[in-house]
Scaffold this motif. Structure first.
Motif, PDB file in Angstrom:
ATOM      1  N   GLU A   1       0.832  -1.202   0.000  1.00 49.77           N
ATOM      2  CA  GLU A   1       0.000   0.000   0.000  1.00 49.77           C
ATOM      3  C   GLU A   1       0.865   1.250   0.000  1.00 49.77           C
ATOM      4  OE1 GLU A   1      -3.126   2.688   0.237  1.00 49.77           O
ATOM      5  OE2 GLU A   1      -3.214   0.536  -0.194  1.00 49.77           O
TER       6      GLU A   1
ATOM      7  N   SER B   1      -6.995   3.196  -5.516  1.00 47.26           N
ATOM      8  CA  SER B   1      -8.380   2.734  -5.642  1.00 47.26           C
ATOM      9  C   SER B   1      -8.791   2.646  -7.108  1.00 47.26           C
ATOM     10  CB  SER B   1      -9.308   3.692  -4.889  1.00 47.26           C
ATOM     11  OG  SER B   1     -10.652   3.321  -5.072  1.00 47.26           O
TER      12      SER B   1
ATOM     13  N   THR C   1      -8.311  -7.776  -6.207  1.00 46.86           N
ATOM     14  CA  THR C   1      -8.719  -6.995  -5.034  1.00 46.86           C
ATOM     15  C   THR C   1      -7.925  -7.414  -3.802  1.00 46.86           C
ATOM     16  OG1 THR C   1     -10.957  -6.820  -5.936  1.00 46.86           O
ATOM     17  CG2 THR C   1     -10.681  -6.315  -3.609  1.00 46.86           C
TER      18      THR C   1
ATOM     19  N   LEU D   1      -5.617  -4.537  -2.217  1.00 48.72           N
ATOM     20  CA  LEU D   1      -6.081  -4.034  -0.918  1.00 48.72           C
ATOM     21  C   LEU D   1      -5.129  -4.424   0.201  1.00 48.72           C
ATOM     22  CD1 LEU D   1      -9.971  -4.500  -0.952  1.00 48.72           C
ATOM     23  CD2 LEU D   1      -8.659  -2.387  -1.043  1.00 48.72           C
TER      24      LEU D   1
ATOM     25  N   SER E   1     -15.307  -1.278  -5.137  1.00 45.28           N
ATOM     26  CA  SER E   1     -13.887  -1.228  -4.762  1.00 45.28           C
ATOM     27  C   SER E   1     -13.506   0.110  -4.145  1.00 45.28           C
ATOM     28  CB  SER E   1     -13.018  -1.511  -5.996  1.00 45.28           C
ATOM     29  OG  SER E   1     -13.261  -0.548  -7.016  1.00 45.28           O
TER      30      SER E   1
ATOM     31  N   ARG F   1     -12.092   0.233  -0.374  1.00 45.76           N
ATOM     32  CA  ARG F   1     -10.728   0.698  -0.109  1.00 45.76           C
ATOM     33  C   ARG F   1     -10.750   1.928   0.797  1.00 45.76           C
ATOM     34  NH1 ARG F   1      -6.819   4.115  -1.390  1.00 45.76           N
ATOM     35  NH2 ARG F   1      -4.672   3.278  -1.255  1.00 45.76           N
TER      36      ARG F   1
END
Length: 1210
Positions: free
Chosen positions: A311, A700, A1076, A1080, A1132, A1136
Motif C-alpha cells: 500500500e 483505488s 482486489t 487491498l 472497490s 478501499r
C-alpha cells in the motif's frame, strides 16, 4: 363404412392409374371380353381401345411368353391361351413403367397391383368378372372398340390390396390418364357376375421370386410397436408449488429467524459489556470488544506487513507520478496525444462485421465446422425470398366433384379470381430487373434452376406452379352445358396428393410438376389449413430460392441488387384484395443496419446527457478534456485491435462507450472532488498536493481498473464471438482510460488549477479577473450523504433491516434464475416499424413446415457393398435402424423430435431407377452413353438384365457405373425417378466419378415459432444423428452423420449459454477477487466482501431479467459481463476507502467511506448515467428498449442500492 369406402377408392385409383395405357374397355363374352387393340381413343390421343372379342382365349405367341412371365410371374392359367395378344402386353408393360418406379420399393404391393391388371388384361376367365357396357365401331378392320366396362372385384381382395399398399398410397397416385372403368366391389355373385378374388400378399410377406417384405416406412406391420416419445419431465414442485420458490422461501425464513435471533442476542450482550459500538476503543484487546483487531497494536502478521508495504509503495509511486505530471504538463499531454493518435490511426483498418455467422458462431464450433463442410461439398444454402399472402375478400367456396364424393370447401385465397391476381403479382416479381455495375440483373441470372441447362426455368415454389404459372392453364375446363367435369378445383385436389405427377388423371391431363422440373409440395406453398386438408388453406406462400455466392462478390452483388429491387417492389405493391407480408435474404441485415442508423440520434442524445452531467459538475474546459480522454481510450482500443485485424461488432460500438464513460467519468469525479475537498498543507506546492491526492485515490482507481481489465480479458476466453470481441475491446479500453486519467488528465487538472489560482477565465484564459477569495463548499450531494444518508443507513436498527431486505431480494432472484428464458426472439432484432415483423407474425400463424434439415453422411462410407447400403437405405432389405428408417421413425413423433417428414433418399430412388423392369436406366449399346427413357432407339438397352441377379441391387463397379447416369437424368413422363433435379447436389462423386464422397438426405423440421422450438429442433436432430452414426458402424470406425440446417449456426450458442454465462461470470469474479486481494494489501475479508457483493448484484440481475422478460443470450451476457465490471467501480472505491480510514470504529469508517467516496461514485455513475439511460427507452429498436434500457437501468439502480446499503451494513 369409411374404411371400406377408402379401400374401394384406392383400388379404383389403381385402375385409373394404368387403364388408359393398357388401351381401353370391354364387353360381354363367353370367355373373353376383348382381344387385340383397335381404334384410337377419342378421349386420350395416342392410345387405343381394345377390340371387342367374345370367343375363347387364344394361345399366346412365342414372342410374348417372356413378356408375360416378366409382367405376370407366377400366374399360371393352365395353358398359354389368354385374352390378350403381344401388343396388349407391350401396352401393359409401358403403362406399368411409372407405377413400377414408385411401387417397386414394396414388392407385395406391386404384386397385388399386377394381380389386378394381369387378370383384367389377359385372364382367360374375363367374362366371369368383366362386363362391357359401351362400344364404338372401328370400320377400318370391321371390328368394335370396347369403350367402357364394369369390373367386379371382390371386397376381400380390395381390402387386402388396400392393406398391403395403404402406407404407399401417396406415391401410387402419380398416374397419367383416366379410364372409364366402373369398379363394383362385392364378395358374392352379382348380376350373373363372379367377382375377381385372387389371392393377395401382405406387405409383410415375401414373394416367390425371393423378394423380401416391404420396409417399415412402406409397411407399418414391419415396424413393430409405434414409437412413443418419452414423457415430458413433470415440473419440480413441492406441495403443488414451484420447488425453487418453496426452497428459497423456507431458506429465507430460516435465515431470518437465525439472523434476528443473532442480532437481538448480540444487541443484548453488547448492552451488558460495552456502552455503544460508537464509543471509543478503550480495550480492543478485550475478547468481548466489538473492535478487537481494529486498534490492536500487537505484532502484525506477514500478510499485514506485506499489505502495508504494498500500500505504501503504491501510494508513493502514484504520488511521485502525479507530481511529475503537474510539473511537466506539456510533455505529458503531447506524449499522450502522440500515443493516442498512433493507436487511433488503426481505425483506418476498422472493419465492422454484420454477418450473423461471424457474430454469433465461433469458427471452431460444431455448427460452424458442419456449415463449412456442407458449403464445401454441396454449396452454400440458397438465399430465400418468401411472400405470405392472404386475401381481404370473403371468397371461400364449395366444390362439388362431378364424379361423386362429398363437397369440398375451398379457402378464400384459392378462389380463381384471387389466384389470377396472385399470378399477376408473381409474374411481376419474376420479371423484375435490377442494375448492378451498369449491368441488368434478372431473376433468371441468379435463381435456382436445378435442371439447367436442359431446363432454365427458375424454381418458384407456388401453388400457381400446379398450373405451370399460366393464366391459360389455370382456366382449363372440361364439361358441357350442364356440368363441369374438371377444372382448377379438381386439378388442385389431385396435385396436392400427387405433386410429382407428370399428368393429371382427370379430364384436363395437366401436369402437377413445376415448370422447373420438381414437385411442389403442398405444405411448402399453402398455410393456415388443418391436418392435410390443404383445400382449407387461408394463406398462400410463394418462395423464390436464389443461388448463394459466399466466395464470389460479383455474383453476390447481383443477387443483393435484385433483392433490393424485390423489396422495393413488394413494399410499394398495392392490391386492395391482397394482404402481403414478405422477407428477403438481405431483409434482416438491412433492417438491423437501418435500426442502427436510426438509433444513432438516440445514442448521441443519451451520451450527450451523460457528458452534460460531467460538464455541469466540473469545469467546462476540464470537463471537455475528460470527455476527450474517455473517447480517446475507446478510439485507442478500437484502433489497436483494428491493426490486429479483429473486426468490430455493433455490440462493441453500442456498449463499450457506455462502459468506459461509466468508469472514466467516475474516476474523473473522484479525482476532482477529492481535490475540491482537500486543503493544501503549509509549505506544500501544487504539484505536491496533487501528487498526494493522486497517491490517495489512484490505488483505488488502479484496483477497480485492473480488476475490470483482468476480468474482461479473461472473459475473452469465451467461445462466443460477440462476447469474446466485447471483452477484448472493453478490457483494453478501460485500462487505456485509466492510464490517460492518471497522466494526461492529472496534467490538465494541474493547468486548470493554475488558471483558477491566476483568476483567469475558463475557456478564455487570456482574460484575468480581479483577485478574490475562493470558498470551498462541500456540495449538496456530499452534504446529503454525510449528514443524512450515511448516518441513517448505519443506524443500529437500520442495518439489520437492510441486510434482511437484500437477502430477500437475493433469495427471490435465486428462485427465479432457472426460469429466465434462453434465446433471442428474432422479432426483437427488428425496429418497431419494420415490415419484417408482419412476416414473422404470419410465419408463425400460417406456415406448417419449418426449415429443411439435411442429414449429411461424411465422405468415406462404402455405398458399393450390401452392408453399406443396408445401413443407409429405407427400402426392401434395408436395416430397421438404417439412416432413412431412423429419420422416418422420428417423423412419426414429430411433436417430440421436430422432424416433420420422411427423408428424400437418393439411394432408394437410385435402386428403383436402375431396376431392369424399369425403362429408366438404359444406355446406347454402341457407345455406352446414357439413353434417356424418352429416347426411342433400338440400340438403347437396359442397364441390367432381367434375371434374378439383375433384379438385385447393384454393387461394386455396377453401382458406380450407373450412378452418374441417375444423377444426370431429368424426370420425364416415362421415368419420374430421374435424379438430376432432386439429387444432383446431394451426392458428391469423387476419384473421377468412381466413388461416392459426402452425401445428404433431406427432410423438413416441423414449424418452429420460438427460440426454444429452434433449440429443441437442433438438439433432437443432433441426438438422432449421433444415434445413426453409432448404428452405422463401431465407434471410431463408422463415418459420422450430422444434421445441418441453416439456423443451427445461430442457435448453437444457446445449447451452452448457461455454461458460458457461469464460466464468464465465474472467471470475472475470480479475477476480481485475486486482484482486489492483492491491491487491498492482502485484506482477504475485504476482497471476499467485494466479490460477494458483486455476485449478489449479478444474481439480482437475473431476478430483474425474469421480472422484465429479458432472455439470456449473447447480448444480455455481454451486459452481465459489463455489469460485473461496473460493479467493481461501485464496490472497490468504497471498500478501499473503508480499509484506509483512520476512524476509531468500523461504523465510523464505513460512514466516512460512504460519505466521501460514495457520493463521488453516486454522482460519477448513477446521476451521470440515469438521464442517458432514460433516453434509450425512446429508441425504435426493441433490442435497445429491452437489452439496453432495461438492463442498463437495472445495472445502475441495483449496483448503487446494493453498494450504498448492503456493503456498509455488512
Amino acid at each position: 363404412m369409411g374404411w371400406t369406402l377408402e379401400r374401394n377408392r384406392f383400388v379404383w385409383l389403381c385402375i385409373l392409374m394404368v387403364s388408359t395405357e393398357i388401351s381401353h374397355q370391354w364387353v360381354e363374352a363367353q370367355e373373353c371380353v376383348w382381344y387385340g387393340e383397335c381404334g384410337e381413343s377419342t378421349d386420350v390421343p395416342g392410345k387405343r381401345y381394345n377390340c371387342y372379342y367374345t370367343g375363347s382365349p387364344i394361345p399366346l405367341p412365342e414372342e410374348g411368353r417372356d413378356l408375360m412371365m416378366e409382367l405376370c410371374p407366377g400366374y399360371n392359367y393352365g395353358n398359354d391361351s389368354l385374352c390378350c395378344d403381344v401388343q396388349q402386353l407391350q401396352t401393359l408393360q409401358r403403362s406399368l413403367q411409372l407405377p413400377l418406379q414408385f411401387l417397386s420399393r414394396c414388392p407385395s404391393c406391386f404384386y397385388n397391383l399386377m394381380n389386378l391388371f394381369c387378370e383384367l388384361t389377359c385372364s382367360p376367365h374375363q367374362s366371369q368378372f368383366l362386363k362391357a357396357t359401351k362400344f364404338s365401331p372401328y370400320p377400318e378392320q370391321n371390328k368394335t372398340n370396347v369403350v367402357a366396362v364394369e369390373y367386379y372385384i371382390g371386397q376381400t381382395f380390395a381390402n387386402a390390396m388396400y392393406n398391403a399398399c395403404k402406407d404407399y398410397m401417396f406415391d401410387i397416385r402419380n398416374g397419367q390418364t383416366p379410364f372409364s372403368i366402373d369398379p363394383i366391389f362385392t364378395d358374392v355373385p352379382l348380376a350373373n357376375m363372379t367377382p375377381m378374388t385372387n389371392a393377395t400378399r401382405g406387405c409383410n410377406e415375401s414373394l416367390d421370386d425371393g423378394s423380401g417384405p416391404c420396409s417399415c416406412q412402406d409397411c407399418t406391420l414391419m415396424c413393430g410397436p409405434q414409437p412413443v416419445p418419452p414423457p415430458l419431465p413433470p415440473p419440480w414442485t413441492i406441495l403443488g408449488l414451484d420447488a425453487m420458490m418453496v426452497i428459497m422461501w423456507i431458506s429465507y425464513m430460516a435465515f431470518l429467524l437465525v439472523f434476528v435471533a443473532g442480532v437481538l442476542g448480540s444487541w443484548c450482550y453488547r448492552k451488558r459489556t460495552v456502552l455503544s459500538e460508537y464509543g471509543p476503543i478503550l480495550d480492543s484487546n478485550n475478547i468481548h470488544s466489538i473492535n478487537r483487531g481494529t486498534g490492536d497494536q500487537g505484532e502484525a502478521t506477514c500478510c499485514e506487513t506485506l499489505g502495508e508495504r504494498f500500500e505504501n509503495g503504491l501510494r508513493l509511486l502514484f504520488s511521485q507520478w502525479g507530481s511529475f505530471c503537474v510539473r511537466y504538463p506539456l510533455s505529458v499531454v503531447l506524449t499522450s496525444l502522440v500515443l493516442v493518435t498512433a493507436c487511433s490511426a488503426g481505425l483506418a483498418y476498422m472493419r465492422i462485421t454484420t454477418d450473423p455467422v461471424e457474430l454469433w458462431s465461433s469458427p471452431n464450433s460444431q455448427a460452424h465446422r458442419e456449415k463449412d463442410y456442407f458449403d464445401a461439398n454441396f454449396g452454400p444454402f440458397f438465399r430465400t425470398e418468401q411472400i405470405i399472402l392472404t386475401t381481404t375478400l370473403d371468397s371461400a367456396s364449395i366444390f362439388s366433384p362431378y364424379f361423386g364424393g362429398p363437397d369440398v370447401p375451398f379457402g378464400p385465397p384459392l378462389d380463381k379470381g384471387v389466384l389470377h391476381q396472385v399470378l399477376d403479382f408473381q409474374d411481376d416479381i419474376a420479371n423484375l430487373k435490377a442494375t448492378y455495375k451498369n449491368e441488368t440483373v434478372t431473376l433468371n441470372d441468379i435463381c435456382l434452376a436445378p435442371l439447367a441447362p436442359y431446363n432454365n426455368n427458375c424454381t418458384i415454389l407456388s401453388v400457381l406452379n400446379y398450373f405451370q404459372n399460366s393464366h391459360e392453364v389455370l382456366d382449363h375446363w372440361k364439361g358441357d352445358f350442364f356440368y363441369t367435369y374438371a377444372d382448377y378445383h379438381s386439378h388442385f385436389l389431385y396435385c396436392v396428393n400427387a405433386p410429382a405427377s407428370l399428368n393429371d388423371t382427370g379430364p384436363i391431363h395437366d401436369p402437377c410438376l413445376g415448370t422447373f422440373g420438381g414437385p411442389i409440395f403442398p405444405w411448402l406453398v399453402l398455410g393456415g389449413y388443418d391436418g392435410t386438408n390443404y383445400n382449407n388453406a387461408t394463406a398462400l406462400v410463394i418462395t423464390f430460392p436464389v443461388n448463394n455466392y459466399h466466395n464470389d462478390t460479383e455474383k453476390l452483388g447481383k443477387a443483393l441488387a435484385w433483392e433490393k429491387e424485390f423489396i422495393n417492389f413488394v413494399k410499394n405493391y398495392n392490391n386492395p384484395n391482397l394482404s402481403i407480408s414478405f422477407n428477403a435474404e438481405r431483409s434482416i441485415e438491412d433492417e438491423i443496419n437501418r435500426e442502427s442508423n436510426s438509433d444513432i440520434s438516440t445514442i448521441v442524445v443519451s451520451y450527450a446527457i451523460i457528458l452534460r452531467r460531467l460538464l455541469v459538475d466540473s469545469k467546462i474546459s476540464l470537463g471537455i478534456a475528460g470527455i476527450i480522454i474517455v473517447l480517446s481510450s475507446v478510439a485507442c482500443s478500437l484502433g489497436i485491435f483494428s491493426y490486429a485485424g479483429i473486426p468490430l461488432t455493433l455490440i462493441v460500438i453500442e456498449v463499450i462507450p457506455f462502459l468506459v464513460l461509466a468508469v472514466g467519468v467516475d474516476n474523473i469525479f473522484i479525482i476532482v472532488q477529492t481535490y475540491q475537498r482537500d486543503e493544501r498543507m503549509p509549505q506544500e506546492e501544487l504539484h505536491q498536493q496533487i501528487g498526494r491526492i493522486l497517491g490517495d485515490v489512484a490505488p483505488s482507481m488502479f484496483l477497480s481498473s485492473l480488476s475490470e481489465t483482468v476480468a474482461f480479458f479473461l472473459g475473452a476466453l469465451s467461445t462466443m464471438p460477440a462476447v469474446r470481441t466485447f471483452s477484448l475491446f472493453a478490457g483494453l479500453a478501460v485500462f487505456i482510460d485509466f492510464l490517460l486519467q492518471i497522466s494526461c488528465f492529472v496534467s490538465l487538472l494541474g493547468l486548470d488549477i493554475k488558471r483558477q489560482e491566476a483568476n483567469r477565465l475558463d475557456i478564455v484564459c487570456c482574460v484575468t479577473l480581479p483577485e478574490g477569495q475562493e470558498q470551498k463548499t462541500e456540495g449538496c450531494l456530499f452534504h446529503f450523504f454525510k449528514k443524512i444518508y450515511a448516518p441513517f443507513v448505519l443506524k443500529e436498527w437500520v442495518r439489520p433491516i437492510v441486510v434482511a431486505v437484500f437477502v430477500a431480494m437475493l433469495s427471490f432472484s435465486i428462485a427465479v434464475t432457472n426460469k429466465v428464458e434462453i434465446g433471442l426472439d428474432q422479432k426483437l432484432s427488428m425496429p418497431d416499424d419494420s415490415y419484417v415483423l408482419e412476416y414473422f407474425k404470419n410465419l408463425s400463424a400460417y406456415l406448417h413446415t419449418g426449415p429443411p434439415v439435411y442429414f449429411v453422411v461424411e465422405d468415406g462410407h462404402d455405398y458399393r457393398t450390401t452392408e453399406g447400403q443396408n445401413s443407409v437405405c429405407g427400402g426392401v432389405g434395408c436395416n430397421n435402424n438404417s439412416l432413412v428408417q431412423q429419420v422416418y421413425t422420428a417423423s412419426l413423433i414429430s411433436n417430440y423430435t421436430k422432424i416433420g417428414f420422411t427423408p428424400s433418399s437418393w439411394l432408394d430412388d437410385y435402386f428403383d431407377w436402375v431396376k431392369p423392369q424399369s425403362s429408366c436406366c438404359r444406355y446406347f449399346n454402341s457407345t455406352g452413353a446414357f439413353c434417356n427413357a424418352s429416347v426411342v432407339d433400338p440400340s438403347c438397352v437396359h442397364c441390367r438384365p432381367l434375371t434374378p441377379e439383375g433384379k438385385l441391387r447393384p454393387t461394386g463397379e455396377d453401382f458406380m457405373r450407373f450412378l452418374p447416369m441417375f444423377l444426370s437424368d431429368n424426370p420425364n413422363p416415362k421415368c419420374g425417378k430421374g435424379g438430376h433435379a432432386a439429387y444432383s447436389s446431394a451426392v458428391v462423386l469423387t476419384n473421377k466419378k468412381t466413388d461416392v464422397g459426402a452425401t445428404y438426405f433431406m427432410t423438413y423440421h416441423t414449424i418452429l415459432k420460438t427460440s426454444p422450438d429452434f433449440i429443441d429442433a437442433m438438439k433432437m436432430a443432433r441426438e438422432l444423428a449421433d444415434n445413426i452414426t453409432h448404428t452405422m458402424g463401431p465407434a471410431g470406425k463408422g463415418n459420422r452423420v450430422f444434421p445441418y440446417s441453416v439456423f443451427y449456426v445461430f442457435y448453437e450458442q444457446y445449447l451452452t449459454i448457461a455454461y458460458d454465462t457461469a464460466f464468464n461470470l465465474g472467471v470475472s469474479l475470480a479475477a476480481i477477487f485475486v486482484v482486489t486481494t492483492v491491491l487491498l494489501g492482502f485484506e482477504l475479508w475485504s476482497a471476499v466482501l467485494v466479490s460477494l457483493t458483486i455476485a449478489m448484484i449479478l444474481v439480482n440481475m437475473f431476478g430483474v431479467m425474469w421480472l422484465w422478460s429479458i432472455s439470456l443470450n449473447a447480448v444480455s451476457l455481454v451486459n452481465l459481463v459489463m455489469s460485473c465490471g461496473i460493479s467493481v467501480e461501485f464496490c472497490s472505491h468504497i471498500v478501499r476507502a473503508f480499509s484506509v480510514s483512520t476512524k476509531s470504529t468500523r461504523v465510523e469508517r464505513a460512514e466516512e467511506a460512504l460519505a466521501h467516496m460514495g457520493s463521488s461514485v453516486f454522482s460519477g455513475i448513477t446521476l451521470t448515467k440515469f438521464g442517458g439511460i432514460i433516453i434509450l427507452a425512446l429508441s425504435k429498436s426493441q433490442i435497445f428498449q429491452i437489452f439496453y434500457f432495461r438492463m442498463y437501468l437495472a445495472i445502475v439502480l441495483l449496483e448503487q442500492r446494493t453498494d450504498s446499503s448492503s456493503s456498509p451494513s455488512c
